[in-house]
Design a protein around this motif. Structure first.
Motif, PDB file in Angstrom:
ATOM      1  N   ARG A  44      48.511 -37.808  -2.115  1.00 47.12           N
ATOM      2  CA  ARG A  44      47.826 -36.295  -3.124  1.00 47.12           C
ATOM      3  C   ARG A  44      47.974 -37.292  -3.955  1.00 47.12           C
ATOM      4  N   ALA A  45      47.504 -37.054  -5.717  1.00 48.46           N
ATOM      5  CA  ALA A  45      47.184 -37.244  -7.214  1.00 48.46           C
ATOM      6  C   ALA A  45      48.781 -36.959  -7.156  1.00 48.46           C
ATOM      7  N   VAL A  46      49.417 -35.655  -6.995  1.00 43.16           N
ATOM      8  CA  VAL A  46      51.141 -35.442  -6.829  1.00 43.16           C
ATOM      9  C   VAL A  46      51.884 -35.451  -5.939  1.00 43.16           C
ATOM     10  N   PRO A  47      52.719 -36.437  -5.562  1.00 41.64           N
ATOM     11  CA  PRO A  47      52.922 -36.340  -4.393  1.00 41.64           C
ATOM     12  C   PRO A  47      53.655 -35.396  -3.434  1.00 41.64           C
ATOM     13  N   THR A  48      54.846 -34.887  -4.526  1.00 40.85           N
ATOM     14  CA  THR A  48      55.916 -34.076  -4.789  1.00 40.85           C
ATOM     15  C   THR A  48      55.991 -33.106  -5.686  1.00 40.85           C
ATOM     16  N   THR A  49      56.229 -31.885  -5.951  1.00 38.32           N
ATOM     17  CA  THR A  49      56.533 -30.883  -7.316  1.00 38.32           C
ATOM     18  C   THR A  49      57.859 -30.199  -6.236  1.00 38.32           C
ATOM     19  N   GLN A  50      58.796 -30.160  -6.917  1.00 39.55           N
ATOM     20  CA  GLN A  50      60.108 -28.890  -6.281  1.00 39.55           C
ATOM     21  C   GLN A  50      59.366 -27.341  -6.502  1.00 39.55           C
ATOM     22  N   VAL A  51      59.325 -26.445  -5.756  1.00 41.73           N
ATOM     23  CA  VAL A  51      59.021 -25.029  -5.601  1.00 41.73           C
ATOM     24  C   VAL A  51      59.827 -24.188  -5.167  1.00 41.73           C
ATOM     25  N   GLU A  52      60.067 -22.921  -5.476  1.00 40.69           N
ATOM     26  CA  GLU A  52      60.849 -22.513  -5.070  1.00 40.69           C
ATOM     27  C   GLU A  52      60.680 -21.301  -4.363  1.00 40.69           C
ATOM     28  N   GLY A  53      60.324 -21.153  -3.693  1.00 41.38           N
ATOM     29  CA  GLY A  53      60.019 -19.536  -3.158  1.00 41.38           C
ATOM     30  C   GLY A  53      59.663 -19.802  -1.539  1.00 41.38           C
ATOM     31  N   THR A  54      59.663 -18.090  -1.358  1.00 39.86           N
ATOM     32  CA  THR A  54      60.070 -17.702   0.000  1.00 39.86           C
ATOM     33  C   THR A  54      58.431 -16.988   0.656  1.00 39.86           C
ATOM     34  N   VAL A  55      57.672 -17.540   1.580  1.00 34.23           N
ATOM     35  CA  VAL A  55      56.219 -16.330   1.580  1.00 34.23           C
ATOM     36  C   VAL A  55      57.007 -15.484   3.130  1.00 34.23           C
ATOM     37  N   THR A  56      56.205 -14.639   2.776  1.00 29.58           N
ATOM     38  CA  THR A  56      57.085 -13.356   4.511  1.00 29.58           C
ATOM     39  C   THR A  56      55.522 -12.823   4.515  1.00 29.58           C
ATOM     40  N   GLU A  57      55.822 -11.818   5.476  1.00 30.49           N
ATOM     41  CA  GLU A  57      54.879 -11.404   5.882  1.00 30.49           C
ATOM     42  C   GLU A  57      54.205 -10.195   5.037  1.00 30.49           C
ATOM     43  N   ALA A  58      55.214 -10.046   3.665  1.00 31.95           N
ATOM     44  CA  ALA A  58      55.198  -9.201   2.454  1.00 31.95           C
ATOM     45  C   ALA A  58      54.165  -9.246   1.384  1.00 31.95           C
ATOM     46  N   THR A  59      54.197 -11.158   1.344  1.00 30.69           N
ATOM     47  CA  THR A  59      53.381 -11.810   0.358  1.00 30.69           C
ATOM     48  C   THR A  59      51.933 -11.279  -0.165  1.00 30.69           C
ATOM     49  N   SER A  60      52.137 -10.945  -1.453  1.00 34.48           N
ATOM     50  CA  SER A  60      50.704 -10.682  -1.635  1.00 34.48           C
ATOM     51  C   SER A  60      49.854 -11.648  -2.383  1.00 34.48           C
ATOM     52  N   ARG A  61      50.385 -12.198  -2.764  1.00 33.58           N
ATOM     53  CA  ARG A  61      49.578 -13.040  -3.289  1.00 33.58           C
ATOM     54  C   ARG A  61      50.493 -14.735  -3.790  1.00 33.58           C
ATOM     55  N   LEU A  62      49.662 -15.955  -4.146  1.00 31.82           N
ATOM     56  CA  LEU A  62      50.839 -17.267  -5.143  1.00 31.82           C
ATOM     57  C   LEU A  62      50.313 -17.294  -6.177  1.00 31.82           C
ATOM     58  N   GLU A  63      50.620 -17.645  -7.416  1.00 29.11           N
ATOM     59  CA  GLU A  63      49.980 -17.100  -8.884  1.00 29.11           C
ATOM     60  C   GLU A  63      50.653 -18.595  -9.043  1.00 29.11           C
ATOM     61  N   VAL A  64      49.649 -19.779  -9.627  1.00 30.55           N
ATOM     62  CA  VAL A  64      49.597 -21.100  -9.962  1.00 30.55           C
ATOM     63  C   VAL A  64      49.413 -21.030 -11.405  1.00 30.55           C
ATOM     64  N   ARG A  65      50.334 -21.350 -11.876  1.00 31.13           N
ATOM     65  CA  ARG A  65      50.039 -21.306 -13.356  1.00 31.13           C
ATOM     66  C   ARG A  65      50.410 -22.815 -14.098  1.00 31.13           C
ATOM     67  N   PHE A  66      49.652 -23.455 -15.615  1.00 32.84           N
ATOM     68  CA  PHE A  66      50.193 -24.687 -16.241  1.00 32.84           C
ATOM     69  C   PHE A  66      49.213 -24.003 -17.386  1.00 32.84           C
ATOM     70  N   ASP A  67      49.806 -25.286 -18.475  1.00 34.23           N
ATOM     71  CA  ASP A  67      49.439 -24.317 -19.905  1.00 34.23           C
ATOM     72  C   ASP A  67      49.017 -26.246 -20.114  1.00 34.23           C
ATOM     73  N   VAL A  68      47.504 -26.304 -20.681  1.00 29.35           N
ATOM     74  CA  VAL A  68      46.760 -26.942 -21.071  1.00 29.35           C
ATOM     75  C   VAL A  68      47.415 -27.945 -22.557  1.00 29.35           C
ATOM     76  N   ALA A  69      48.289 -26.451 -23.619  1.00 28.89           N
ATOM     77  CA  ALA A  69      48.523 -27.000 -24.450  1.00 28.89           C
ATOM     78  C   ALA A  69      49.597 -28.155 -24.246  1.00 28.89           C
ATOM     79  N   SER A  70      50.711 -27.621 -23.526  1.00 26.14           N
ATOM     80  CA  SER A  70      51.518 -28.729 -23.216  1.00 26.14           C
ATOM     81  C   SER A  70      51.444 -30.203 -22.869  1.00 26.14           C
ATOM     82  N   TRP A  71      50.154 -30.003 -22.302  1.00 23.99           N
ATOM     83  CA  TRP A  71      49.861 -31.633 -21.492  1.00 23.99           C
ATOM     84  C   TRP A  71      49.821 -32.370 -22.385  1.00 23.99           C
TER      85      TRP A  71
END
Length: 244
Positions: free
Chosen positions: A165-192
């Protein structure tokens, strides 16, 4: 779910045993991009106003291991197969596809920014969704003390090796359960783009100021996208909002 396992075997050299046979429930829920919608920011004494910021994201793979080698996800637990070009300046959320996988802890992710190098391919290639064939396409104006220059940037985040992958690994802290309703992906172009030397472009009167592959400013943006300012991934439990 067999489709998930087949795709992971194609893109990842080794896949640890993980599936319904282990008692982990299968899950599926929407992934969305949530934008800070930042169209103006300051770099040193230069005010930068963004007119366009389109970024390609995906595919993405999620692992139970905290980190892995550049090509190995020891315990794949989920994926987003879709590639999406998002408007990073829009106020509204944007759909990124569907997260499919298994319940369990997620500790790392690997992903592409619209340019991938899958194992069957001889070289990296941009997905059709990539804006102009690039990972990101950004345009705007840099201003200082009454002087301004227009700038345009075509950013390519390319995997270093086939099957990676272009980004081989990024740390994530999360737990997926049957109650998980969605995944939010966030990034800020201004910071880049806060790594870009807009002051030098103003000093030299570059108009337009073009940022492309091979340039120092281009590489500075890529480093932020890959290493120092990667996206965050937040798994949300509870009732899902209306469909996008």
């Amino acid at each position: 779910m067999r489709r998930l396992l087949r795709s992971l075997l194609v893109f990842v050299p080794v896949l640890a045993a993980c599936g319904s046979g282990t008692g982990q429930p299968e899950v599926s829920f929407p992934a969305v991009f949530t934008s800070p919608a930042t169209n103006e920011f300051v770099v040193d004494d230069v005010t930068v106003t963004l007119d366009e910021a389109r970024v390609a994201f995906g595919p993405a793979y999620f692992c139970a291991s905290a980190s892995g080698s550049a090509t190995l996800c020891e315990a794949a637990i989920g994926e987003i197969r879709r590639v999406t070009a998002v408007d990073a300046l829009a106020m509204a959320e944007a759909p990124l596809g569907t997260y499919e996988g298994f319940a369990g802890d997620v500790r790392s992710a690997s992903y592409d920014y619209g340019i991938h190098w899958f194992l069957p391919q001889q070289e990296a290639a941009a997905a059709p969704e990539a804006p102009g064939g690039h990972s990101a396409r950004v345009r705007g104006v840099a201003s200082r003390a009454g002087t301004s220059v227009r700038f345009e940037a075509n950013i390519d985040v390319v995997p270093l090796f086939r099957g990676q992958r272009a980004v081989p690994t990024t740390q994530v802290e999360g737990t997926v359960t049957e109650a998980t309703s969605r995944l939010e992906v966030r990034f800020d172009v201004a910071s880049w783009f806060s790594a870009v030397d807009f002051g030098a472009a103003l000093d030299e009167g570059l108009d337009p100021f073009v940022i492309g592959p091979g340039a120092r400013d281009h590489d500075a943006v890529v480093i932020r996208m890959v290493s120092t300012h990667p996206p965050s991934f937040v798994f949300v439990e509870g009732e899902a909002p209306p469909a996008l």
